[in-house]
Design a protein around this motif. Sequence first.
Motif, short mmCIF file in Angstrom:
data_model
loop_
_atom_site.label_atom_id
_atom_site.label_comp_id
_atom_site.label_asym_id
_atom_site.label_seq_id
_atom_site.Cartn_x
_atom_site.Cartn_y
_atom_site.Cartn_z
N LEU A 1 18.43 0.48 12.70
CA LEU A 1 17.37 1.30 13.26
C LEU A 1 17.96 2.54 13.95
CD1 LEU A 1 14.34 0.90 13.39
CD2 LEU A 1 14.61 -0.15 15.60
N LEU B 1 11.32 -6.24 11.61
CA LEU B 1 12.77 -6.29 11.53
C LEU B 1 13.32 -7.52 12.22
CD1 LEU B 1 13.61 -2.59 12.49
CD2 LEU B 1 13.22 -3.55 10.23
N THR C 1 2.00 4.62 4.81
CA THR C 1 3.09 5.59 4.89
C THR C 1 4.45 4.96 5.11
OG1 THR C 1 2.87 5.81 7.26
CG2 THR C 1 1.52 7.26 5.90
N GLY C 2 4.51 3.64 5.24
CA GLY C 2 5.81 3.02 5.47
C GLY C 2 6.28 3.13 6.90
N ALA C 3 5.34 3.40 7.82
CA ALA C 3 5.75 3.55 9.22
C ALA C 3 6.00 2.21 9.89
CB ALA C 3 4.66 4.30 9.99
N ALA C 4 5.35 1.15 9.39
CA ALA C 4 5.45 -0.14 10.06
C ALA C 4 6.39 -1.06 9.30
CB ALA C 4 4.06 -0.79 10.15
N LEU C 5 7.36 -1.61 10.00
CA LEU C 5 8.28 -2.58 9.40
C LEU C 5 8.45 -3.74 10.37
CD1 LEU C 5 11.32 -0.56 7.96
CD2 LEU C 5 9.42 -1.58 6.72
N ARG D 1 2.51 -4.57 4.81
CA ARG D 1 2.15 -4.23 3.44
C ARG D 1 0.94 -3.32 3.37
NH1 ARG D 1 0.77 -8.31 0.36
NH2 ARG D 1 0.41 -9.55 2.21
N ALA D 2 0.18 -3.22 4.48
CA ALA D 2 -1.01 -2.38 4.44
C ALA D 2 -0.73 -0.97 4.93
CB ALA D 2 -2.10 -3.01 5.31
N CYS D 3 0.46 -0.70 5.41
CA CYS D 3 0.74 0.62 5.96
C CYS D 3 0.93 1.61 4.83
CB CYS D 3 1.98 0.57 6.84
SG CYS D 3 2.45 2.20 7.43
N VAL E 1 0.85 -1.19 0.00
CA VAL E 1 0.00 0.00 0.00
C VAL E 1 0.89 1.25 0.00
CG1 VAL E 1 -1.73 1.30 1.28
CG2 VAL E 1 -1.91 -1.17 1.10
N GLN E 2 2.05 1.14 0.63
CA GLN E 2 2.95 2.29 0.62
C GLN E 2 3.41 2.60 -0.81
OE1 GLN E 2 6.83 1.94 2.30
NE2 GLN E 2 7.09 4.15 2.50
N VAL F 1 8.18 -2.84 14.25
CA VAL F 1 8.69 -1.57 14.76
C VAL F 1 8.02 -0.44 13.99
CG1 VAL F 1 10.73 -0.15 15.10
CG2 VAL F 1 10.92 -2.62 15.27
N ILE F 2 7.43 0.51 14.72
CA ILE F 2 6.74 1.60 14.06
C ILE F 2 7.50 2.90 14.26
CG2 ILE F 2 4.64 3.02 14.13
CD1 ILE F 2 3.06 0.52 14.54
N ASN F 3 7.71 3.63 13.19
CA ASN F 3 8.35 4.93 13.26
C ASN F 3 7.26 5.97 13.52
OD1 ASN F 3 9.47 7.42 12.75
ND2 ASN F 3 10.68 6.72 10.99
#
Lengths: 297, 846
Positions: B840, B832, B826-830, B822-824, A76-77, B673-675
């Motif tokens: 990090l 690791l 904004t790319g905040a969730a990864l 994959r649903a985030c 989605v990103q 890990v969420i930014n």
Amino acid sequence: MIHESLLKYRNARFLWQALALMVLSIGLYLTQGGVRVPSGGTWQGYILGTIGALLIVWLALLGVRKRAYASSLGTVQGWTSAHVYLGSALLLVATLHSAGQFGWNVHTFAYVLMCLVILSGFVGVYAYASIPQWISENHAGGNRPELFSELFALNRQLQLLAVKSEAAIQLAVTSSIERTAIGGDVAAQLFGRDRSRFIRSGTASSGSEAVLSGNEDQQQIIDFVAARLPRADKAAEVPNLHELVLFLCRRQSVLRRIRRDIRLRAWLQLWLYVHVPLSVALLVALVVHILTTFMYW
Amino acid sequence: MESFKIAIVGAGPAGLSAAARASELDRKANLGSPGHVLLEGFGAHAKTIQRYQKGKHVMAEPGFLDLRSDVRFAAGSRERILEGWREDLARLRVNVRFNAEVTRISGARGAFTVHLGDGTSLLAENVVLAIGLEGNPRKLGCPGDELDVVQYQLDDPREYRDETIFVVGAGDSAIENALGLSEQNDVWIINRGKEFSRAKEGNLSAVLGAISDDRSRLGCHYESSIKQLRRADEAGPAWVAELQTPGGLVTVGCDRVIARLGAIPPRRFVESIGIEFPNDRADAIPGLSAEYESNVPGIYVIGALAGYPLIKQAINQGHDVVEFIHGNRIKPADHSLLEQRFLALPYEMDADTSIRQFQLRIPMFRQLNALAFRELIIESVMIAAYPAGALYDEARKRVRTAVDKLAASGRAPRVTRIIREGDTIYEPGDFGTSFYTIVDGEVTLEVPGSPSGAVTMVRGEFFGEMSLLSGRPRLERAVAGVACVVVETPRRTMVKLMSSNEEVREGIDWIFVVRELQRHFVPAAPFRELKDMAARVTSRKYKAGELVYAEGHKGECLFVVRSGGIALTRLRGDADAMVAQVRAGEVIGQMALMGDPMRRESATATVASELLEIRRPEFGELMRRKDAQLGPLQDSVSQMLVENARMQVRPEAGSVMSFLMDQGLGEATDVLVINEDLCVGCDNCEKACAETHDGVSRLDREAGATFAKVHIPIACRHCEQPHCMKDCPPNAIRRSETGEVYIDDTCIGCGNCESNCPYDVIKMVYEAPEKPGLLSWLFFGAGDGPGEQPGYKPTEAAKARGRKAVKCDACIGLAGGPACVRACPTGAALRLGPEQFIDLVEERKR
Ligand SMILES: Cc1cc2nc3c(=O)[nH]c(=O)nc-3n(C[C@H](O)[C@H](O)[C@H](O)COP(=O)(O)OP(=O)(O)OC[C@H]3O[C@@H](n4cnc5c(N)ncnc54)[C@H](O)[C@@H]3O)c2cc1C
Ligand code: HEM
Ligand code: SF4
Ligand code: SF4
């Protein structure tokens, strides 16, 4: 951190693709000429129009991809990054397609709608890029549940202190806790309007009526207790009043952070409530635009 | 005095089934008076099951085991099962005595005296102990604790309303009960201590939050205890409690006291009879013969107390043990399972001979008692390698026909795994934690990049111990050699075996140490030359937060991290700054033995860890060997030096690192890990999780700790050695080869994993109901839209199936990987792995 933002996703690959699309569109536009003036009706205009229409449909499909949770068609990103850059390119593509021929008709209406959607998109990108930072700075390392548990702890301590005070102070402090307003309707959330109240009653010496008075930002209750301090009847009350003022100020600060949190989060979502409905309207307008074009052909 | 052939102690599933069989045999023998007696300390049968929560769905795992008993048992509600057993007791005319607690057993085979709580006693030729593991709850120990006002368990907190209730205790069950009750009642926790030191993190924050929240109806008396309970004389609550508080004695009214002080384990009682345990570990199991006979002739042990954690196993053993006592050499109920294990092996032997042969061939297992070895084989899988071609094809065909035949009877059997010679058993990087023993032929282990090349192992030797002990992925490739037959034993079975058998424990430990010595210092040294050196290397356990060595002290040894994780910190000003995190398999403190005796940093365990300690003399001895290898050791020192220095110049990175370690990431293999700077709080990650996992999200984004914009939500970390796996009766929690820890559908809903996970990840839930489709939500507004339905109402069918444990499975079956990431938008969730933690905190190069 190793996290990558929307705009920097994969070295901003969709930025380059969007730029390429824009260059291509300008090139196409410039090849128009000869007998006919540039317009949506030339073959170049048709190509630009088709690209624009397909773009709009694809942009709207983000709403579908976002909810196809098991889909392995990109992330989605990635979709959102492409959405942002190609969506911005659409502004140019569609403008070139229109060739500046505006009037009071459905065509221009569709164009304006599109511009509004794109504009709200820009607002969204700005919001996404800046508000989360403000939110996390406002938390100062904690999160919302922690702020609330801090608030509850302060409430309890204040109540214990209040019990030891004279009746007017006790009533004022407990009522200020009970009548603290947090959140509220959309407007209250967006603008952080604060309808908190407390009961102000006369003290033993002055002896006036109890009235419900405003307590925006908890300032009045602090002032009320602070005002009692130099006028305390018994010297023994002074340390307790000192403590009360201190805790009321701490509570004020926590409440400010909670309100700011609520306000920021509301703004973070507000633009989507414009973006999405207008997108739907745009899709309808787009269909009308295409149908009428072919009907009057 | 009354006298019986068999006295059965404990009317749980094991004892019930034993008594039922004994009664049947009495009937067949036309005895005038019963030759058996069933003694139960509680007022009804099967106390453990009576104490399950109301309506609990009881599962009949393991599915591959047939039931063999005179009492009935199939999956169903607690009530149905208890009722069925009650009928069976009557129908089979079992000679049962309730409220007959056995307090002492004396005498010897043929003439035991069984002493009961009421002072009476009876005689028995044989005794079957089936008292389970639950033990008896600790009493309050004050005048009045026998009154009706006290209860030791709580079925359903919603049953009580507007009462004043005291909950005594400070553990998780006390907290959970108190929180549940305080929704509708005024509840006070009576805590003997100053805090809730034994509580899980989640319970701790919940209870402290509720105590300090003035809107909740929960309070706590710290450093307090109940001194006396009595009936109230005046109006108001029916009972009066006298509380000893720091402020002195106070008298308060109450309606109910719930004591949650833990249970007294039955071990003391069992030992008083003369039954021996192999060691002092809490999970030790008494040694038993294949006929369940203990070291005291004539006393038999079955069920949970014998180390079998499931009802069906307990029931089957009850049946078999009585047959054995009557001298009938029947084949145990799980004999067919044993036969399946040996299917298509290249031997012409029956299962009983095979198992005896196998045990003889493996030196380490020779001392095991027959029952333990049998259990090991049943829990294991045989792997047999054939040369590619006709032999291989024929063996596979044999297995397939057998499987098809068994499948027709509705069961999925575990049979021999047939492979070709030269096939790989596991690869470097695989996450398997099972243990392999060679019974025939040979196996080669190839360590990539090792100068010593491949090592060939033969009959009686074993491999795979490193992953078993440390939880780390495999380092080497194991290849099946000529005519090899290997027993693959799951980690859980090995762990159980190691805690009940010193030989096995020492044998595995020894080989582990030798291989670690080889790996780090002398790769080419032969095994036997390292044998007595290994005996001089000590292994020590450290608790989370415990200091291993301190900066500025002189060091006389180095450490190999055997399991867990270590933080290296240096003093800066008056605070510790973290300079490195070290994980299992790495070496620390080597500088002390390599020219710089002063420790330059402090080492602290970040999670429960185990370290090998190699002292100067042993290290010197190793280094003096011709085949000693100093290069890699020196390289690792240089590398660590750079890493440490880099961290040291950026103390803020160090503090993020120590935050990560405080969150238990020292034992994580895969963590969300969420930014915070990128997270817009849309909860699309949670929605994606719920949508791809039966409508229940396994992560809680908002909860969890945050530091310097790094947010660790409550989500599974797929620990190196998952705590959740520890006491799962059906062994439902597994780790895939690619590392995901997941729960399969044999979960019986006991909730052990929920309390064992220190990170509060596991939830016990009813299945969520179907939701209207996405389109009907989009266009007609049906339902709540994507994501978990808040406070969903389970259907009656889902309720009948009971609560099951759910947790993150890292989207094991999903193409493309974890849905949350994959649903985030904004790319905040990864997600690791440990090797990325350093990224990090690293600055971006650009
Ligand atoms: C919450 C929970 C859920 C579970 N769910 C399942 C499930 O769904 N399926 C499954 O297969 N297993 C389940 N189990 C495991 C199962 O309960 C046990 O494996 C089983 O009860 C063991 O049977 P047992 O006969 O050995 O011991 P128990 O059932 O513990 O029976 C022991 C009996 O002995 C009595 N006793 C103890 N001491 C004395 C004494 N000194 N004198 C006289 N009597 C005494 C006790 O009162 C008790 O009745 C669950 C366990 C728990 C805790
Ligand atoms: C005509 C053009 C556009 C259409 C039809 C459109 C439509 C949509 C739709 C349907 C969504 C999904 C929202 C949801 O389901 O929650 C969306 C999301 C979004 N749009 Fe647009 N959009 C357009 C242009 C743009 C532009 C130009 C930008 C930015 C420059 C933009 C920025 C975004 C962002 C950042 C999101 C992500 C919201 C999220 O997932 O949280 N859009 N858009
Ligand atoms: S559920 Fe808990 S204990 Fe189990 S692997 Fe995940 S984090 Fe570790
Ligand atoms: S998965 Fe958890 S709840 Fe289910 S059986 Fe195992 S330990 Fe019990």
